[in-house]
Scaffold this motif. Structure first.
Motif, PDB file in Angstrom:
ATOM      1  N   ALA A  28       0.723  -1.214  -0.228  1.00  0.00           N
ATOM      2  CA  ALA A  28       0.264  -0.185   0.426  1.00  0.00           C
ATOM      3  C   ALA A  28       1.083   1.293   0.358  1.00  0.00           C
ATOM      4  N   LYS A  29       2.002   0.953  -0.802  1.00  0.00           N
ATOM      5  CA  LYS A  29       2.978   2.495  -0.268  1.00  0.00           C
ATOM      6  C   LYS A  29       3.064   3.718  -1.399  1.00  0.00           C
ATOM      7  N   VAL A  30       2.001   2.899  -2.404  1.00  0.00           N
ATOM      8  CA  VAL A  30       1.363   4.219  -3.307  1.00  0.00           C
ATOM      9  C   VAL A  30       0.230   5.319  -2.602  1.00  0.00           C
ATOM     10  N   ALA A  31      -0.446   4.209  -1.958  1.00  0.00           N
ATOM     11  CA  ALA A  31      -1.515   5.614  -1.001  1.00  0.00           C
ATOM     12  C   ALA A  31      -1.571   5.880  -0.341  1.00  0.00           C
ATOM     13  N   CYS A  32      -0.267   5.322   0.691  1.00  0.00           N
ATOM     14  CA  CYS A  32       0.365   5.729   2.051  1.00  0.00           C
ATOM     15  C   CYS A  32       0.310   6.967   2.089  1.00  0.00           C
ATOM     16  N   GLY A  33       0.462   7.688   3.515  1.00  0.00           N
ATOM     17  CA  GLY A  33       1.160   8.604   3.997  1.00  0.00           C
ATOM     18  C   GLY A  33       2.544   8.954   4.084  1.00  0.00           C
ATOM     19  N   GLN A  34       2.761   7.599   4.606  1.00  0.00           N
ATOM     20  CA  GLN A  34       4.322   7.909   4.748  1.00  0.00           C
ATOM     21  C   GLN A  34       5.028   7.373   4.099  1.00  0.00           C
ATOM     22  N   GLY A  35       4.396   6.614   3.045  1.00  0.00           N
ATOM     23  CA  GLY A  35       4.979   6.250   1.601  1.00  0.00           C
ATOM     24  C   GLY A  35       5.231   7.829   0.413  1.00  0.00           C
ATOM     25  N   LEU A  36       4.715   8.566   0.455  1.00  0.00           N
ATOM     26  CA  LEU A  36       4.864   9.536   0.491  1.00  0.00           C
ATOM     27  C   LEU A  36       5.817  10.138   0.898  1.00  0.00           C
ATOM     28  N   MET A  37       5.528  10.592   1.958  1.00  0.00           N
ATOM     29  CA  MET A  37       6.667  11.024   2.954  1.00  0.00           C
ATOM     30  C   MET A  37       8.211  10.651   2.626  1.00  0.00           C
ATOM     31  N   GLN A  38       8.319   9.562   2.684  1.00  0.00           N
ATOM     32  CA  GLN A  38       9.402   9.146   2.317  1.00  0.00           C
ATOM     33  C   GLN A  38       9.882   8.851   1.240  1.00  0.00           C
ATOM     34  N   ALA A  39       9.292   8.618  -0.252  1.00  0.00           N
ATOM     35  CA  ALA A  39       9.175   9.054  -0.752  1.00  0.00           C
ATOM     36  C   ALA A  39      10.198  10.555  -1.675  1.00  0.00           C
ATOM     37  N   MET A  40      10.028  11.824  -0.426  1.00  0.00           N
ATOM     38  CA  MET A  40      10.112  13.121  -1.074  1.00  0.00           C
ATOM     39  C   MET A  40      11.608  13.127  -0.851  1.00  0.00           C
ATOM     40  N   GLN A  41      11.818  12.263   0.721  1.00  0.00           N
ATOM     41  CA  GLN A  41      13.169  12.729   1.042  1.00  0.00           C
ATOM     42  C   GLN A  41      14.415  12.045   0.577  1.00  0.00           C
ATOM     43  N   SER A  42      15.534  13.183   0.041  1.00  0.00           N
ATOM     44  CA  SER A  42      16.051  13.062  -0.124  1.00  0.00           C
ATOM     45  C   SER A  42      17.383  12.257   0.069  1.00  0.00           C
ATOM     46  N   GLU A  43      17.203  12.579   1.856  1.00  0.00           N
ATOM     47  CA  GLU A  43      18.331  12.366   3.097  1.00  0.00           C
ATOM     48  C   GLU A  43      18.226  10.772   3.533  1.00  0.00           C
ATOM     49  N   TYR A  44      18.266   9.756   3.497  1.00  0.00           N
ATOM     50  CA  TYR A  44      17.713   8.747   4.579  1.00  0.00           C
ATOM     51  C   TYR A  44      19.159   8.243   5.667  1.00  0.00           C
ATOM     52  N   CYS A  45      19.128   9.249   5.873  1.00  0.00           N
ATOM     53  CA  CYS A  45      19.899   9.094   7.289  1.00  0.00           C
ATOM     54  C   CYS A  45      19.610  10.156   8.177  1.00  0.00           C
ATOM     55  N   HIS A  46      20.171   9.683   9.509  1.00  0.00           N
ATOM     56  CA  HIS A  46      20.282  10.469  10.959  1.00  0.00           C
ATOM     57  C   HIS A  46      21.600  10.780  11.666  1.00  0.00           C
ATOM     58  N   GLU A  47      21.525  11.750  12.575  1.00  0.00           N
ATOM     59  CA  GLU A  47      22.741  11.563  13.187  1.00  0.00           C
ATOM     60  C   GLU A  47      22.315  10.673  14.654  1.00  0.00           C
ATOM     61  N   VAL A  48      22.992  10.344  15.139  1.00  0.00           N
ATOM     62  CA  VAL A  48      22.840   9.647  16.950  1.00  0.00           C
ATOM     63  C   VAL A  48      23.821   9.623  17.360  1.00  0.00           C
ATOM     64  N   ARG A  49      23.539  10.521  18.834  1.00  0.00           N
ATOM     65  CA  ARG A  49      25.046  10.316  19.695  1.00  0.00           C
ATOM     66  C   ARG A  49      24.890   8.988  20.579  1.00  0.00           C
ATOM     67  N   ALA A  50      26.289   8.871  20.339  1.00  0.00           N
ATOM     68  CA  ALA A  50      26.209   6.980  21.665  1.00  0.00           C
ATOM     69  C   ALA A  50      27.422   6.846  22.517  1.00  0.00           C
ATOM     70  N   ILE A  51      26.907   6.603  24.056  1.00  0.00           N
ATOM     71  CA  ILE A  51      28.125   6.337  24.906  1.00  0.00           C
ATOM     72  C   ILE A  51      28.735   5.416  23.780  1.00  0.00           C
ATOM     73  N   THR A  52      30.272   5.674  24.339  1.00  0.00           N
ATOM     74  CA  THR A  52      31.177   4.284  24.469  1.00  0.00           C
ATOM     75  C   THR A  52      32.294   4.222  24.987  1.00  0.00           C
ATOM     76  N   ASP A  53      33.127   3.357  25.367  1.00  0.00           N
ATOM     77  CA  ASP A  53      34.648   3.554  26.276  1.00  0.00           C
ATOM     78  C   ASP A  53      35.670   2.210  25.144  1.00  0.00           C
ATOM     79  N   LEU A  54      35.388   2.284  23.612  1.00  0.00           N
ATOM     80  CA  LEU A  54      36.280   2.098  22.436  1.00  0.00           C
ATOM     81  C   LEU A  54      37.028   3.264  22.578  1.00  0.00           C
ATOM     82  N   HIS A  55      37.861   2.735  21.010  1.00  0.00           N
ATOM     83  CA  HIS A  55      38.984   3.713  20.773  1.00  0.00           C
ATOM     84  C   HIS A  55      38.440   3.447  19.379  1.00  0.00           C
ATOM     85  N   LEU A  56      38.150   4.102  18.922  1.00  0.00           N
ATOM     86  CA  LEU A  56      37.055   4.575  17.575  1.00  0.00           C
ATOM     87  C   LEU A  56      37.528   5.608  16.622  1.00  0.00           C
ATOM     88  N   GLN A  57      37.524   5.679  15.061  1.00  0.00           N
ATOM     89  CA  GLN A  57      37.963   6.574  14.619  1.00  0.00           C
ATOM     90  C   GLN A  57      36.869   6.963  13.821  1.00  0.00           C
TER      91      GLN A  57
END
Length: 148
Positions: free
Chosen positions: A31-60
């Motif tokens: 039902a993605k063609v008739a669904c509002g959520q599907g239409l909103m997702q199709a209009m968005q060009s960016e499919y990523c978002h940023e999250v802050r996470a805690i860690t004790d690992l040494h990452l780069q």
């Protein structure tokens, strides 16, 4: 614990910022063609978002990691975000009727209580921005397989 994969984009003291892809079931829904959520997702060009996470690992920057969020935290967050405004809306309407307001004023009071719940949630979010109990945790680092 629920897991999500992402890529480190910044390293901070005791935490990292991770880019994660948005997950949606819209790709497999018929039902993605008739669904509002599907239409909103199709209009968005960016499919990523940023999250802050805690860690004790040494990452780069550029490292791939697996983030974890406890089911309890996810459930409590979902109840706050979805159930609290709904209950505030209903409580405002019922309160308006109980104190003898007309229907229009009861609807207005319901809108006010709904908006007040949104303000409360916004302030709660701002107050807990750096609360490590409410942040995802980096469970482990993963390495991408290089293809030749």
């Amino acid at each position: 614990m629920l897991e999500e994969r992402g890529q480190v984009i910044a390293v901070e003291q005791g935490a990292v910022r991770v880019r994660v892809n948005r997950q949606s079931a819209c790709g497999s829904c018929q039902a993605k063609v008739a669904c509002g959520q599907g239409l909103m997702q199709a209009m968005q060009s960016e499919y990523c978002h940023e999250v802050r996470a805690i860690t004790d690992l040494h990452l780069q920057e550029g490292d791939f990691v697996v983030l974890g969020v406890s089911e309890d935290l996810l459930l409590r967050s979902a109840l706050m975000v979805y159930l609290l405004p709904l209950l505030a809306l209903i409580a405002g309407a019922v309160l308006g009727q109980q104190i003898g307001l007309t229907e229009g004023w009861s609807i207005f009071l319901a809108g006010v209580t709904f908006a007040a719940s949104g303000v409360y949630l916004y302030r709660f979010n701002m107050r807990n921005t750096n609360n490590t109990d409410l942040m995802p945790v980096v469970l482990r680092a993963e390495f991408a397989v290089q293809q030749n």
